[in-house]
Design a protein around this motif. Structure first.
Motif, PDB file in Angstrom:
ATOM      1  N   PHE A 145      36.664  42.730  38.028  1.00  0.00           N
ATOM      2  CA  PHE A 145      36.816  41.305  37.730  1.00  0.00           C
ATOM      3  C   PHE A 145      38.289  40.929  37.589  1.00  0.00           C
ATOM      4  CE2 PHE A 145      37.127  37.873  34.532  1.00  0.00           C
ATOM      5  CZ  PHE A 145      36.483  36.865  35.238  1.00  0.00           C
ATOM      6  N   MET A 146      39.053  41.742  36.869  1.00  0.00           N
ATOM      7  CA  MET A 146      40.473  41.454  36.673  1.00  0.00           C
ATOM      8  C   MET A 146      41.252  41.573  37.974  1.00  0.00           C
ATOM      9  SD  MET A 146      40.611  40.549  33.568  1.00  0.00           S
ATOM     10  CE  MET A 146      42.390  40.466  33.308  1.00  0.00           C
ATOM     11  N   ASN A 147      40.810  42.483  38.856  1.00  0.00           N
ATOM     12  CA  ASN A 147      41.487  42.659  40.153  1.00  0.00           C
ATOM     13  C   ASN A 147      41.033  41.653  41.200  1.00  0.00           C
ATOM     14  OD1 ASN A 147      43.019  44.861  39.328  1.00  0.00           O
ATOM     15  ND2 ASN A 147      41.484  46.347  39.979  1.00  0.00           N
ATOM     16  N   GLY A 148      39.859  41.056  40.992  1.00  0.00           N
ATOM     17  CA  GLY A 148      39.319  40.138  42.000  1.00  0.00           C
ATOM     18  C   GLY A 148      38.809  40.871  43.221  1.00  0.00           C
ATOM     19  N   ASP A 149      38.183  42.044  43.006  1.00  0.00           N
ATOM     20  CA  ASP A 149      37.565  42.755  44.135  1.00  0.00           C
ATOM     21  C   ASP A 149      36.102  43.026  43.801  1.00  0.00           C
ATOM     22  OD1 ASP A 149      37.551  44.917  42.384  1.00  0.00           O
ATOM     23  OD2 ASP A 149      39.286  45.880  43.287  1.00  0.00           O
ATOM     24  N   ALA A 150      35.368  43.643  44.735  1.00  0.00           N
ATOM     25  CA  ALA A 150      33.914  43.817  44.588  1.00  0.00           C
ATOM     26  C   ALA A 150      33.296  42.476  44.217  1.00  0.00           C
ATOM     27  CB  ALA A 150      33.591  44.879  43.537  1.00  0.00           C
ATOM     28  N   HIS A 151      33.642  41.461  44.992  1.00  0.00           N
ATOM     29  CA  HIS A 151      33.394  40.071  44.624  1.00  0.00           C
ATOM     30  C   HIS A 151      32.112  39.501  45.212  1.00  0.00           C
ATOM     31  CE1 HIS A 151      35.601  40.299  48.376  1.00  0.00           C
ATOM     32  NE2 HIS A 151      35.156  39.101  48.699  1.00  0.00           N
ATOM     33  N   GLY A 152      31.770  38.298  44.717  1.00  0.00           N
ATOM     34  CA  GLY A 152      30.543  37.646  45.133  1.00  0.00           C
ATOM     35  C   GLY A 152      30.754  36.605  46.212  1.00  0.00           C
ATOM     36  N   VAL A 153      29.660  35.978  46.584  1.00  0.00           N
ATOM     37  CA  VAL A 153      29.679  34.911  47.601  1.00  0.00           C
ATOM     38  C   VAL A 153      29.948  33.580  46.903  1.00  0.00           C
ATOM     39  CG1 VAL A 153      28.116  36.141  49.151  1.00  0.00           C
ATOM     40  CG2 VAL A 153      27.177  34.621  47.380  1.00  0.00           C
ATOM     41  N   PRO A 154      30.313  32.553  47.664  1.00  0.00           N
ATOM     42  CA  PRO A 154      30.563  31.234  47.063  1.00  0.00           C
ATOM     43  C   PRO A 154      29.319  30.672  46.362  1.00  0.00           C
ATOM     44  CG  PRO A 154      31.521  31.345  49.260  1.00  0.00           C
ATOM     45  CD  PRO A 154      30.686  32.579  49.096  1.00  0.00           C
TER      46      PRO A 154
ATOM     47  N   PRO B 272      42.497  34.241  41.943  1.00  0.00           N
ATOM     48  CA  PRO B 272      43.858  33.988  42.426  1.00  0.00           C
ATOM     49  C   PRO B 272      43.981  34.297  43.921  1.00  0.00           C
ATOM     50  CG  PRO B 272      43.907  35.247  40.376  1.00  0.00           C
ATOM     51  CD  PRO B 272      42.467  35.205  40.821  1.00  0.00           C
ATOM     52  N   PRO B 273      44.812  33.544  44.627  1.00  0.00           N
ATOM     53  CA  PRO B 273      44.919  33.742  46.087  1.00  0.00           C
ATOM     54  C   PRO B 273      45.423  35.117  46.489  1.00  0.00           C
ATOM     55  CG  PRO B 273      46.608  32.241  45.278  1.00  0.00           C
ATOM     56  CD  PRO B 273      45.657  32.461  44.149  1.00  0.00           C
ATOM     57  N   GLU B 274      46.143  35.804  45.596  1.00  0.00           N
ATOM     58  CA  GLU B 274      46.657  37.136  45.943  1.00  0.00           C
ATOM     59  C   GLU B 274      45.613  38.233  45.780  1.00  0.00           C
ATOM     60  OE1 GLU B 274      47.884  36.285  41.637  1.00  0.00           O
ATOM     61  OE2 GLU B 274      47.814  35.214  43.548  1.00  0.00           O
ATOM     62  N   SER B 275      44.465  37.905  45.184  1.00  0.00           N
ATOM     63  CA  SER B 275      43.392  38.887  45.050  1.00  0.00           C
ATOM     64  C   SER B 275      42.580  38.965  46.336  1.00  0.00           C
ATOM     65  CB  SER B 275      42.478  38.514  43.880  1.00  0.00           C
ATOM     66  OG  SER B 275      41.766  37.321  44.166  1.00  0.00           O
ATOM     67  N   ILE B 276      41.775  40.021  46.470  1.00  0.00           N
ATOM     68  CA  ILE B 276      40.926  40.168  47.654  1.00  0.00           C
ATOM     69  C   ILE B 276      39.934  39.015  47.740  1.00  0.00           C
ATOM     70  CG2 ILE B 276      39.158  41.609  48.745  1.00  0.00           C
ATOM     71  CD1 ILE B 276      40.595  44.045  47.573  1.00  0.00           C
ATOM     72  N   ALA B 277      39.302  38.688  46.609  1.00  0.00           N
ATOM     73  CA  ALA B 277      38.325  37.597  46.595  1.00  0.00           C
ATOM     74  C   ALA B 277      38.988  36.266  46.907  1.00  0.00           C
ATOM     75  CB  ALA B 277      37.643  37.541  45.224  1.00  0.00           C
ATOM     76  N   GLY B 278      40.157  36.037  46.307  1.00  0.00           N
ATOM     77  CA  GLY B 278      40.859  34.772  46.517  1.00  0.00           C
ATOM     78  C   GLY B 278      41.394  34.607  47.921  1.00  0.00           C
ATOM     79  N   SER B 279      41.782  35.711  48.558  1.00  0.00           N
ATOM     80  CA  SER B 279      42.290  35.613  49.933  1.00  0.00           C
ATOM     81  C   SER B 279      41.165  35.381  50.928  1.00  0.00           C
ATOM     82  CB  SER B 279      43.077  36.871  50.303  1.00  0.00           C
ATOM     83  OG  SER B 279      42.237  38.011  50.285  1.00  0.00           O
ATOM     84  N   GLU B 280      39.962  35.919  50.615  1.00  0.00           N
ATOM     85  CA  GLU B 280      38.825  35.732  51.511  1.00  0.00           C
ATOM     86  C   GLU B 280      38.197  34.351  51.344  1.00  0.00           C
ATOM     87  OE1 GLU B 280      34.575  37.858  52.751  1.00  0.00           O
ATOM     88  OE2 GLU B 280      35.923  38.850  51.340  1.00  0.00           O
ATOM     89  N   PHE B 281      38.165  33.868  50.108  1.00  0.00           N
ATOM     90  CA  PHE B 281      37.580  32.556  49.818  1.00  0.00           C
ATOM     91  C   PHE B 281      38.572  31.726  49.002  1.00  0.00           C
ATOM     92  CE2 PHE B 281      33.904  35.491  50.067  1.00  0.00           C
ATOM     93  CZ  PHE B 281      33.199  34.904  51.109  1.00  0.00           C
ATOM     94  N   PRO B 282      39.669  31.284  49.616  1.00  0.00           N
ATOM     95  CA  PRO B 282      40.707  30.576  48.853  1.00  0.00           C
ATOM     96  C   PRO B 282      40.195  29.271  48.237  1.00  0.00           C
ATOM     97  CG  PRO B 282      41.107  30.422  51.226  1.00  0.00           C
ATOM     98  CD  PRO B 282      40.008  31.405  51.042  1.00  0.00           C
ATOM     99  N   GLY B 283      40.405  29.155  46.941  1.00  0.00           N
ATOM    100  CA  GLY B 283      40.073  27.925  46.241  1.00  0.00           C
ATOM    101  C   GLY B 283      38.593  27.672  46.034  1.00  0.00           C
ATOM    102  N   ARG B 284      37.742  28.629  46.370  1.00  0.00           N
ATOM    103  CA  ARG B 284      36.295  28.421  46.255  1.00  0.00           C
ATOM    104  C   ARG B 284      35.724  29.218  45.082  1.00  0.00           C
ATOM    105  NH1 ARG B 284      33.371  29.134  51.950  1.00  0.00           N
ATOM    106  NH2 ARG B 284      31.715  28.106  50.747  1.00  0.00           N
ATOM    107  N   PRO B 285      34.864  28.606  44.271  1.00  0.00           N
ATOM    108  CA  PRO B 285      34.237  29.356  43.174  1.00  0.00           C
ATOM    109  C   PRO B 285      33.234  30.362  43.717  1.00  0.00           C
ATOM    110  CG  PRO B 285      33.413  27.094  43.237  1.00  0.00           C
ATOM    111  CD  PRO B 285      34.499  27.178  44.271  1.00  0.00           C
TER     112      PRO B 285
END
Length: 202
Positions: free
Chosen positions: A100-109, A119-132
């Motif tokens: 969770f803190m790293n923003g990986d192993a993430h979920g779908v929108p 955050p945009p620099e995380s794996i989740a944030g780079s794949e889904f920028p700005g999306r919950p």
């Protein structure tokens, strides 16, 4: 469990089972990603600092290491697994907090109010920028924490050898099977999610 192990034995066991878990987790991940990535970049197999560990492989690798350790120390393998089960569930809960803190192993929108924008620099944030996104790491954290408390409470009761570890596998199989529907980064086995196949086996 009254295991004939010294304090040094326990530390040795913990060290080697972690090593076995890391190796198992890496080999499992490489197996699923071989065609997609590692066939063309075989040296990356050794670069675990670039990410790429899978918990199901870690469980299998750790269990194999525990078996070898039990043979070496002449203790019952199911007993060793039973004393490991609560700690394993708790360790996974902490691990998911790290995800969770790293923003990986993430979920779908998601449009649900508890969706997290990473955050945009995380794996989740780079794949889904700005999306919950579904905070699937926290879903698993809660499930693994509940599993830990169940296993911890049952540890002093009479049960068949291997029962606690079998219950751990059942608990995690159920947790991961359902959480995987919401994971955006699932390893695929043909048209199936590898985690769900392993969860059914568990």
């Amino acid at each position: 469990k009254d295991l004939p192990l010294s304090k040094d034995d326990v530390f040795s066991y913990a060290f080697w089972v972690v090593i076995g878990g890391i190796l198992g987790g890496r080999l499992y991940y490489v197996f699923f990603m071989w065609r997609e990535f590692y066939a063309a970049h075989p040296l990356e197999i050794f670069a675990i600092w670039h990410g790429g560990l899978a918990i199901h492989g870690g469980i299998l690798g750790g269990a194999l290491t525990a078996y070898l350790f039990s043979r070496f120390k002449k203790v019952r393998f199911p007993d060793l697994l039973d004393v490991t089960a609560p700690a394993l569930a708790l360790a996974q809960a902490f691990g998911r907090f790290g995800n969770f803190m790293n923003g990986d192993a993430h979920g779908v929108p998601t449009d649900l109010p508890w969706g997290i924008v990473f955050p945009p620099e995380s794996i989740a944030g780079s794949e889904f920028p700005g999306r919950p996104l579904h905070p699937v790491m926290l879903y698993e954290l809660a499930g693994n924490a509940a599993s830990f408390f169940i296993l911890w409470k049952l540890r002093t009761r009479e049960h068949k050898r291997g029962f606690l570890f079998a219950l751990y596998l059942l608990n995690y199989g159920v947790i991961r099977f359902f959480v995987s529907f919401l994971r955006a980064d699932s390893l695929m086995l043909g048209g199936l999610r590898g985690a769900q196949v392993m969860s059914v086996i568990f």
